[in-house]
Design a protein around this motif. Structure first.
Motif, PDB file in Angstrom:
ATOM      1  N   VAL B 269       8.047   4.443   3.103  1.00 25.76           N
ATOM      2  CA  VAL B 269       8.267   4.916   1.738  1.00 25.76           C
ATOM      3  C   VAL B 269       7.903   3.772   0.790  1.00 25.76           C
ATOM      4  O   VAL B 269       8.453   2.666   0.907  1.00 25.76           O
ATOM      5  CB  VAL B 269       9.720   5.380   1.539  1.00 25.76           C
ATOM      6  N   THR B 270       6.969   4.017  -0.090  1.00 24.82           N
ATOM      7  CA  THR B 270       6.465   2.980  -0.995  1.00 24.82           C
ATOM      8  C   THR B 270       6.871   3.271  -2.439  1.00 24.82           C
ATOM      9  O   THR B 270       7.214   4.394  -2.787  1.00 24.82           O
ATOM     10  CB  THR B 270       4.931   2.882  -0.927  1.00 24.82           C
ATOM     11  N   ALA B 272       9.391   2.606  -4.220  1.00 27.34           N
ATOM     12  CA  ALA B 272      10.756   3.057  -4.499  1.00 27.34           C
ATOM     13  C   ALA B 272      11.399   2.096  -5.491  1.00 27.34           C
ATOM     14  O   ALA B 272      10.990   0.941  -5.623  1.00 27.34           O
ATOM     15  CB  ALA B 272      11.570   3.105  -3.207  1.00 27.34           C
ATOM     16  N   ALA B 278      14.238   3.233  -0.699  1.00 26.99           N
ATOM     17  CA  ALA B 278      13.096   3.469   0.195  1.00 26.99           C
ATOM     18  C   ALA B 278      13.609   3.799   1.597  1.00 26.99           C
ATOM     19  O   ALA B 278      13.137   4.728   2.265  1.00 26.99           O
ATOM     20  CB  ALA B 278      12.191   2.242   0.230  1.00 26.99           C
ATOM     21  N   THR B 362       9.415  -1.102  -0.725  1.00 26.05           N
ATOM     22  CA  THR B 362       8.898  -0.395   0.445  1.00 26.05           C
ATOM     23  C   THR B 362       9.859  -0.557   1.615  1.00 26.05           C
ATOM     24  O   THR B 362      10.498  -1.597   1.750  1.00 26.05           O
ATOM     25  CB  THR B 362       7.526  -0.987   0.836  1.00 26.05           C
TER      26      THR B 362
END
Lengths: 383, 383
Positions: B269-270, B272, B278, B362
């Protein structure tokens, strides 16, 4: 009967070509009055389908004259065009019924991320509008099902009034509603506030306590419409009791028909410090994949119940938890009970009871086992 | 090599009859010094197995001379007798090695809720103590596996020192450690505080970010022992880097050998708002049963990724989320990308990337798909 059990409602379900199977896929429910009060409860998912955004909006006025529902497509994650599609669907219903688009709620269910075939859908709306009536064959309930194996309806008779309803579910049954669309109707005299209070109280105790697979949908919607056609005005308590009974019946049917399930499991947590803690513990157990696999295999492996309880923040003494399977104590004071071998969990219905010895509150969550059929069905859903 | 890669350590694994298969099931690791500093990280589950309670206690002194481990029984939910069994096991090790029981950590893995066959286990301890040595055949690593298909070890060479390790895992891989027992050894000169800091930093970034099935065990234990035999005192950063590399290698092996898995899935997950957000989003995706079934079926159903993201409290605009499968953008601005059909997810390794457009942080969580084999294996575990 169904949504037409209560006086003042018409319904129809037609096959518009949204489902590759050719089955019915567009439903319409109409409130012919004299009242048009309504309330709704929607998914807690922050990614909401276009029809959810639309229906939340129109319900702010506390009124609905019609509900249009489709299976064969969720119209979720479809961008601004998806919202326009929902709007256009409501407009078409409004035209056909001589009402305003803001009087029409929209519900959709099916695959996420694909636009609806609008030409087919709008034709379906036209057909459904023409066929509106008593709907003795429950065509509306048929038209909203997806992986359900059969339509689900209910009728509850109150003191001089009736509540009817239909629901679809099957997968993604989880907290703050399941992937479910539910329309409830009543011929009671009730205003929007009374309906909203009754509906929230009922869903909190019923739909919110079924948790088949821990997944929360983008489209969950429960609507309650009142026609007032019975000319009876129940007390708030009478209304809530009837609505809750209807919701409980439908929720029970959802768990009974969950995707691939071989068991219907009631997890009751007793003697919790608070009702919320009882609920948290029951839900943690319901969501434990390892336990749900063991139960599928008829293995009464209570150790996984304790491992699930230990992940919660609830109040308990780790050395003083009791667990029963179908009323046979399998774990006493957090350790094996010699009687445990007497537990037979081979039947479809299974009761798991946990005693936390931490207070006086109880809650029950209904769930299903995790089966080979569930994995199989959900590994080939879109493709 | 393994836990004996670092100087100053001996190990052995023997078959004591705890496993019905007759495979090795008791392991012993001995720190021959000159130092005996140690640190440990344990399960976050509040229902803790007896060996976890014991080892947490003895580690308060920051010292360990030996670790005894068994498979074939978790010794969890076994009441006061279970704790006495753990104590007796440590005592037997202490007798055989001429040390104190408080110098011995104990780790167990297997079925919850059953007492260990103490006669067999204590005989195993005696045998293992006799066989302590360089353990070139990694018998210790063999003795701790349960449903793992092969032993898992690592060796990391630092600047003048070495970190070695072994782990077992396979099922119940989840946050705040998996069902895993892990022993790390180093010949670096380090005190307990340095080890504790390095171990916590390493597990937070590695073991805590694998989440195979969302289930958290009662027995998770990660130990780090330092002998000082290399006569090298690394900087804290050098120590942390080596320990983290060893943990990352072992975590990778765990995901590679998870129960019934057909895919190794990295969810990144980037952008964030925070690293925690994330991580929360990545974990919610990793735990979505419906998505994990779809991936098992090679169905790149990104709609379920969005439905999972929507259940979190992370910061995002619901209309501005991007998702890629193996670097092919399948979802842009929360809607289908026309390119989506180019995504091929048939290989064992799958990268899912989510862009939240909400910040600059991330995190990656590693998981597995939900397969028929997983359900099958876990529906017949105790019986």
């Amino acid at each position: 009967m169904s949504v037409t059990s209560a006086k003042g409602f018409q319904a129809a379900g037609v096959a518009a070509g949204l489902k590759p199977s050719g089955d019915r896929d567009v439903a319409l429910v109409r409130n012919t009055g004299p009242l048009d009060a309504a309330a709704g409860v929607f998914t807690g998912n922050r990614i909401k389908a276009a029809p959810v955004l639309w229906s939340e909006q129109v319900l702010k006025a506390g009124r609905l004259t019609a509900v249009v529902l489709n299976s064969g497509g969720a119209n979720a994650c479809t961008g601004p065009q998806g919202f326009q599609d929902t709007h256009a669907t409501a407009e078409r219903v409004a035209e056909r019924l001589n009402i305003g688009a803001a009087d029409v709620a929209v519900c959709s269910t099916g695959v996420i991320g694909e636009r609806l075939p609008m030409h087919a859908l709008l034709n379906g709306v036209d057909q459904a509008a023409q066929q509106l009536g008593d709907d003795p064959d429950k065509t509306a309930a048929q038209a909203i099902i997806t992986t359900d194996t059969h339509p689900k309806t209910t009728t509850v008779h109150g003191n001089g009034f009736t509540v009817g309803g239909m629901v679809k579910g099957a997968g993604m049954l989880a907290p703050a509603l399941a992937t479910m669309l539910c329309v409830l109707t009543t011929d009671a005299i009730a205003d929007a506030d009374a309906l909203d209070t009754a509906l929230r109280a009922a869903t909190k105790q019923t739909f919110d306590r079924i948790d088949s697979d821990g997944c929360m949908s983008t489209n969950d919607t429960v609507l309650l419409l009142a026609s007032g056609a019975s000319k009876t005005k129940p007390t708030q308590e009478e209304l809530e009791t009837a609505v809750k009974q209807a919701c409980a019946d439908l929720a029970h049917q959802l768990i009974g028909d969950a995707e691939g399930a071989s068991k219907e499991i009631a997890i009751t947590v007793t003697n919790a410090k608070t009702e919320q803690e009882a609920l948290d513990v029951a839900r943690a157990i319901a969501r434990n994949n390892l336990l749900m696999c063991a139960l599928f295999g008829n293995d009464p492996y209570w150790g996984r119940v304790l491992a699930a309880i230990g992940t919660t923040d609830a109040t308990f003494d780790p050395d003083r938890i009791d667990v029963s399977f179908n009323d046979v104590p399998v774990c006493v004071n957090s350790a094996a009970n010699p009687q445990a071998h007497a537990a037979d969990i081979s039947a479809r219905n299974l009761d798991i009871t946990v005693d936390l010895h931490a207070g006086e509150n109880t809650a029950t969550v209904h769930t299903n086992d995790l089966t080979l059929a569930y994995v199989h069905e959900n590994s080939a859903y879109t493709s």
